[in-house]
Design an enzyme around this catalytic site. Sequence first.
Site, PDB file in Angstrom:
ATOM      1  N   VAL A  14      41.301  40.608  -4.257  1.00 17.96           N
ATOM      2  CA  VAL A  14      40.148  41.190  -4.048  1.00 17.96           C
ATOM      3  C   VAL A  14      40.616  43.106  -3.718  1.00 17.96           C
ATOM      4  O   VAL A  14      39.588  44.228  -4.539  1.00 17.96           O
ATOM      5  CB  VAL A  14      39.040  41.520  -2.477  1.00 17.96           C
ATOM      6  CG1 VAL A  14      37.889  42.043  -2.033  1.00 17.96           C
ATOM      7  CG2 VAL A  14      39.267  39.604  -2.390  1.00 17.96           C
ATOM      8  N   SER A  40      53.861  45.316   1.640  1.00 20.60           N
ATOM      9  CA  SER A  40      53.705  45.859   0.523  1.00 20.60           C
ATOM     10  C   SER A  40      54.094  47.549   0.423  1.00 20.60           C
ATOM     11  O   SER A  40      53.713  48.641  -0.810  1.00 20.60           O
ATOM     12  CB  SER A  40      52.348  45.853   0.020  1.00 20.60           C
ATOM     13  OG  SER A  40      52.286  44.092  -0.220  1.00 20.60           O
ATOM     14  N   CYS A 128      31.742  34.798  -0.264  1.00 19.40           N
ATOM     15  CA  CYS A 128      31.566  35.002  -1.604  1.00 19.40           C
ATOM     16  C   CYS A 128      30.080  33.698  -1.728  1.00 19.40           C
ATOM     17  O   CYS A 128      29.376  34.333  -2.787  1.00 19.40           O
ATOM     18  CB  CYS A 128      32.648  34.790  -2.238  1.00 19.40           C
ATOM     19  SG  CYS A 128      33.595  33.190  -1.725  1.00 19.40           S
ATOM     20  N   LYS A 212      29.013  28.754   6.874  1.00 21.24           N
ATOM     21  CA  LYS A 212      28.962  31.050   6.861  1.00 21.24           C
ATOM     22  C   LYS A 212      27.931  30.472   5.479  1.00 21.24           C
ATOM     23  O   LYS A 212      26.741  32.002   5.493  1.00 21.24           O
ATOM     24  CB  LYS A 212      29.863  30.964   5.670  1.00 21.24           C
ATOM     25  CG  LYS A 212      31.246  31.329   6.951  1.00 21.24           C
ATOM     26  CD  LYS A 212      32.345  31.939   5.382  1.00 21.24           C
ATOM     27  CE  LYS A 212      33.330  31.302   6.417  1.00 21.24           C
ATOM     28  NZ  LYS A 212      34.926  32.099   5.822  1.00 21.24           N
ATOM     29  N   HIS A 241      32.344  31.968  -9.209  1.00 21.14           N
ATOM     30  CA  HIS A 241      31.738  30.633  -8.764  1.00 21.14           C
ATOM     31  C   HIS A 241      30.214  30.181  -9.065  1.00 21.14           C
ATOM     32  O   HIS A 241      29.470  31.138  -9.872  1.00 21.14           O
ATOM     33  CB  HIS A 241      31.192  30.651  -7.034  1.00 21.14           C
ATOM     34  CG  HIS A 241      32.397  31.544  -5.994  1.00 21.14           C
ATOM     35  ND1 HIS A 241      33.316  30.464  -6.595  1.00 21.14           N
ATOM     36  CD2 HIS A 241      32.581  31.346  -4.970  1.00 21.14           C
ATOM     37  CE1 HIS A 241      34.297  30.847  -5.058  1.00 21.14           C
ATOM     38  NE2 HIS A 241      33.498  31.363  -4.544  1.00 21.14           N
TER      39      HIS A 241
END
Lengths: 335, 335
Positions: A14, A40, A128, A212, A241
């Site tokens: 993302v 990172s 999402c 959710k 999706h």
Amino acid sequence: MACHLAIAGVTGAVGQEFLSILEERNFPFTTLKMLASSRSKGKKITFKGKEYTVEELTKDSFAGIDIALFSAGGGRSKEFAPAAAKAGAVVVDNSSAFRMDPGVPLVVPEINAEAIKAHKGIIANPNCSTIIGIVPVWPLHQVNPVKRMVVSTYQAASGAGAAAMAELEAQSREILDGRKPTCNAFPYQIAFNCFSHNSALGPDGYNEEETKMVKETRKIFNCPDIAITATCVRIPVMRAHCESINLEFADPMTPEKVRELLAAAPGVTVMDDREHNRFPMPIDASGMDDVLVGRIRQDESLPDNRGINIWVAGDQLRKGAALNAVQIAERLLEL
Amino acid sequence: MACHLAIAGVTGAVGQEFLSILEERNFPFTTLKMLASSRSKGKKITFKGKEYTVEELTKDSFAGIDIALFSAGGGRSKEFAPAAAKAGAVVVDNSSAFRMDPGVPLVVPEINAEAIKAHKGIIANPNCSTIIGIVPVWPLHQVNPVKRMVVSTYQAASGAGAAAMAELEAQSREILDGRKPTCNAFPYQIAFNCFSHNSALGPDGYNEEETKMVKETRKIFNCPDIAITATCVRIPVMRAHCESINLEFADPMTPEKVRELLAAAPGVTVMDDREHNRFPMPIDASGMDDVLVGRIRQDESLPDNRGINIWVAGDQLRKGAALNAVQIAERLLEL
């Protein structure tokens, strides 16, 4: 109208999508801070022709920041988002950490942009599968209240992050080569298979992804009594999706009316070509901003033409996550 | 109790599955005739240690045959099944050609085996997604009538035949190698994608797969007023279909009661391990006889505990086609 911007979790799937979308939409910023976990730290990322060094996400990362886009996992959001808000930033958080907090707006700009104004430093980005499902339902619900939704999802690997997308690819190769698939990111084989969503199950047997969808939709629609049931499933698809959505309306509704309302709705593209049996597919939705809607049919199993079936596809990383968050940030700049 | 057996369409995906299942179940036959189109004439097939030569399917193929298992496509069934019946054979036909013919029994042995007796030479095998969906619904419907079903399917490539299974594999390789996928068996990319079922659409916007589920279920259940709506979708899986089924009952129903009924039901295995988030997957169902059922939950979106969600997986080539036909043939031998 520019701002000092930070991205927490910039190296994730993302996070990378945040960068693409900020560039595409020419999001105005004065400075940009790239933050990620210590793992990172020091990585170089080139963005709009300039090289940035990834810094470690800490509670001190947010001095002078106006907007912080978070997609670093629920644990890190819980730990660092309040510190960012305290430092004066407005956090747009992609995790589930604050979504059901009554003091935190949960926003899909096409639906409840006005809720942004009530923020106290944190705005939550919905899950999402919730976003992708409800963007096309809202314009219908405005005209003819939805009494009940029955949703079955067909969810991409991207929802579980970059490692899960790589696992789908790696497992596909392993199986094609006659080898045993290696499962790390997912508990079960995803290539050439599908499984019930890999989030934790509640005592009622529903997984978190399903819960959710029910709770977030009620909050975003500001409609606590809308009846929703969901079955969430992972399929071997990369980053979009799909959802099969059965809608029961308060009053009669026709497919023609649905098509007309959706054709005029923001964030929605109708792709409903019965003549060519051509309806939304994950590969259509990948890389697209809009949620694609097709298979708009009268559901004759409900009386009085109160039933409608639709089929939607949306990019999980874009409208399902990064794009929706950037759209919230754009609205913040307008306040 | 042996018979003279013929298989029409022996070289296809279902035809090959007929052979596996006949061998596994030690189906009693005196002679076996292997039939296919002229293209496959002369091919050698070894079965139970004996080599057979594939003969061309003609109207004269059925002299002396007792039972003919057909899976050669609807066109060939229409052309040759009546001739087989006229010659004295009982045809068990896997195509859609005769399913809705009021004079032809449409049979799932676990549900309506007694309908076999009324045959006039042809018995129809229902569509794969219908069989797999309704085997576990029937035992519930017996105890507490199902008023409405909302079904979303996750269907394997095998339903479109061996060429479609090969195409899923070939396209997966092409995409992993960065090449453009080649579409022949399916109209759209199946690898790493999903699409609305590729059967013809009616004027109401429903594809034939969906319409079959509605009409066939009503006929098999002998329940013309059961309300059913379906959304049928292809996903990149080899040979097992899954279905998300939302059930509305006439009276209150609990997940415990559903589990108890299904645990005792023929042709069903309950796989509903909430503790380990372990529910039926295509790779579990592949090669299995039973339809696997899990995700048994109360649907709180319906009042009075009248709603139940279930998730099923079944082998498309076995219970969805060849096994169900062989089970019908076994019942014929008992008449």
